[in-house]
Design an enzyme around this catalytic site. Sequence first.
Site, PDB file in Angstrom:
ATOM      1  N   GLY B  18      48.826  35.908  41.176  1.00  0.00           N
ATOM      2  CA  GLY B  18      48.523  35.804  42.598  1.00  0.00           C
ATOM      3  C   GLY B  18      47.050  36.059  42.885  1.00  0.00           C
ATOM      4  O   GLY B  18      46.215  36.093  41.971  1.00  0.00           O
ATOM      5  N   LEU B  19      46.723  36.255  44.169  1.00  0.00           N
ATOM      6  CA  LEU B  19      45.312  36.409  44.544  1.00  0.00           C
ATOM      7  C   LEU B  19      44.817  37.831  44.321  1.00  0.00           C
ATOM      8  O   LEU B  19      44.631  38.598  45.250  1.00  0.00           O
ATOM      9  CB  LEU B  19      45.118  36.002  46.010  1.00  0.00           C
ATOM     10  CG  LEU B  19      45.346  34.514  46.316  1.00  0.00           C
ATOM     11  CD1 LEU B  19      44.896  34.194  47.728  1.00  0.00           C
ATOM     12  CD2 LEU B  19      44.602  33.625  45.326  1.00  0.00           C
ATOM     13  N   HIS B  20      44.633  38.205  43.065  1.00  0.00           N
ATOM     14  CA  HIS B  20      44.089  39.516  42.752  1.00  0.00           C
ATOM     15  C   HIS B  20      42.560  39.438  42.734  1.00  0.00           C
ATOM     16  O   HIS B  20      41.986  38.420  43.128  1.00  0.00           O
ATOM     17  CB  HIS B  20      44.656  40.046  41.441  1.00  0.00           C
ATOM     18  CG  HIS B  20      44.380  39.163  40.267  1.00  0.00           C
ATOM     19  ND1 HIS B  20      43.266  39.312  39.491  1.00  0.00           N
ATOM     20  CD2 HIS B  20      45.051  38.111  39.778  1.00  0.00           C
ATOM     21  CE1 HIS B  20      43.281  38.390  38.554  1.00  0.00           C
ATOM     22  NE2 HIS B  20      44.346  37.647  38.698  1.00  0.00           N
ATOM     23  N   ALA B  21      41.915  40.493  42.268  1.00  0.00           N
ATOM     24  CA  ALA B  21      40.470  40.593  42.422  1.00  0.00           C
ATOM     25  C   ALA B  21      39.680  39.395  41.916  1.00  0.00           C
ATOM     26  O   ALA B  21      38.794  38.895  42.603  1.00  0.00           O
ATOM     27  CB  ALA B  21      39.974  41.879  41.750  1.00  0.00           C
ATOM     28  N   GLU B  92      43.164  30.808  34.677  1.00  0.00           N
ATOM     29  CA  GLU B  92      43.952  31.839  33.997  1.00  0.00           C
ATOM     30  C   GLU B  92      44.876  31.273  32.938  1.00  0.00           C
ATOM     31  O   GLU B  92      45.542  32.028  32.235  1.00  0.00           O
ATOM     32  CB  GLU B  92      44.796  32.624  35.013  1.00  0.00           C
ATOM     33  CG  GLU B  92      43.991  33.669  35.733  1.00  0.00           C
ATOM     34  CD  GLU B  92      44.788  34.394  36.799  1.00  0.00           C
ATOM     35  OE1 GLU B  92      46.034  34.373  36.733  1.00  0.00           O
ATOM     36  OE2 GLU B  92      44.158  34.957  37.692  1.00  0.00           O
TER      37      GLU B  92
END
Lengths: 589, 94
Positions: B18-21, B92
């Site tokens: 997901g939209l992590h750092a 990723e």
Amino acid sequence: MAKHVLTGIPVSSGVAIGKAFFLNKNRLSQAPRQTIDEGLVRQEQQRLGQAFTLASQELERIRGNVPKELQEHGALIDSYLMILRDKKLGDSAGEYIKRLRINAEWALEKAVADVEQMFNAIDDEYIRARMQDVRLVTQRVMDQFAGQENGAMPVGHRVILMAHDLTAADTIELEVDKIMAFATAMGGKTSHAGILARSLQIPAIVGVEELEQSITDNSIVILDGFNGRILIQPTEDELNKYTGLQYRFEDYQRSLTRVCHLPGETRDGYRVDVFANIELFEEVTSVLDNGGEGIGLYRTEYNYMNRSTFPTEDELTEIYTDLATIVAPNKVVIRTLDLGADKLSSFGALEEANPAMGLRAVRFCMAHKDIFRTQLRAILRAGTQGHVSIMFPMISGLQELKEIKAFYFQIKEELRKEGTAYNPDIPLGIMIEVPAAVLVADSLAREVDFFSIGTNDLIQYCLGIDRTNKHVDYLYQPLHPAIVTSIKSVIDSAHRAGIEVSVCGEMAADPFCIPILMGMQVDSISLTPQAIPGIKRIIRQVPMEDCKVLLKEVLESESVAGNNVLVKEMIFRRFPDELMFYTSLLDGD
Amino acid sequence: MCDAVVQEKAISVQNEFGLHARPAAQIAQEAQKFSSVIHIGMQGREIDAKSILDILSLAAPRGTDLSLKAEGCDAYEAVQRIARLFEERFGEGR
């Protein structure tokens, strides 16, 4: 005795003896808060802008110096830079200076508080934790206001580093080859300092009380990363003792590196296959590095958690296929979903008084066959590559197992009719972790190709204790005669039926339990990758004959304490290093 | 001067975590290259795509549907470039 002894949480083993050096000891000071005249607003905003620019330049310099092997950290620094340049901080603080006529430090504190409020509303622990990054970045700006140098260590010799806390950016600046060990006042078992220390293979202790008050720069200390102790101004005797320990540990580590890629075989030719337990695909590297001979337990829950939709069949097939391919020619045992409804956020929490005994694992899967079907189809399809096995968790009886198998065969039939490629001959196994399954193991063994004993749950269910409950955790006793007898009886049932049996709980990773499991002639064990070298070392050095004698004594003994003593005596005789360097399950936490 | 245009696109979070750092940093970094005002919408909420903190505050896991909206001279390219980051799962792999 040393002048003073501090204690903390050991997060990386080893011993270091040297001079203490404090990083940023003065950092804790409170920023000044003042109101300003209207005429000074511009000037204050400029001061703010300058501090941001300097902090940003400093981070860029650090970013440029990140060594190749720490590129992970480099990416982190990139996100710090983005945070630093975010208008939610700088622009917003500038606004505050103008609107409230307050000094830059105060304005920045207010901007940070706004961000914190926004983050606190987030229902995601990982994202909430990023608030630490925001604080860390703003601290760098605050340091600029104060005109504090936040630079490299002015040291010419190797030191034992002391810090209030160590964040990723702090650790980047460190000249790692000058650090013998860490100790921090803050932090817990999972903190960044520990992860870094283990990757650098240097000892570390976190959460040390009174660290900052008790130690000054250049005092001589011994840092004992096995027991979480710091000895300040040690005596001659203590220095000698710890120097000896240091050499011994280095020897021990070298011996581990030597044995970890050799097979798990005793001196008298008895073979125990040593597999790894993993949860993430990425852990495969660590399995191979540590000499794992395959994956004995792939926990599949991760792909179902922290997301709003269930994984699709194609998605799972791809992950399982990748795993099977990369581990081939070794095997991968895929355990089907071992979750309760309570862990699936997308599912809506089920009201259960006692989730550990509720609708979970195969019970959940059989109640939600669409979810189970997707996973089984993915495993069957992935089975065309490498060597995949399926394992069902939490089986409690024959009827249940037969129903699950019937469903599994039905799915195979579906795939066959559709003409989808799948492996029709995947070995089927079950976890033995419910006491009822131990008692009917003979009939279960006729239905499957292998058993795997999950000792963690078996101990909890068998002794009726929740290990995470502080009031009863003292009863978590792997060598309780009931547990030893249960495991022995399951292994015997498996062998009578001619199938293989593995042990995959923490007992398999405990140097003190392994000789007993070997005495029971377990075929394989599966454990966390990092523990493999230490366990292989024991398997390769202890003769099977000794394991059998030990098992016989343990089976005859009627007390847990007696068993623990028997085991420790044997370890003491044969493996004094393990006694020194490991905390066993038998000791409790 | 140029003609300001409004450009919109529906996107979804496809990377594993997901939209992590790191993805958030990539989005903000890309968005900052454009002069257009760029917003990301999620469940009725709109945030500034140039702010990493705003993006993090979405806490969007894999599978979340988002809307991307840009307004300005380079709106078209901005939307294309940011949408591509999502499609490529932020590099990723999975």
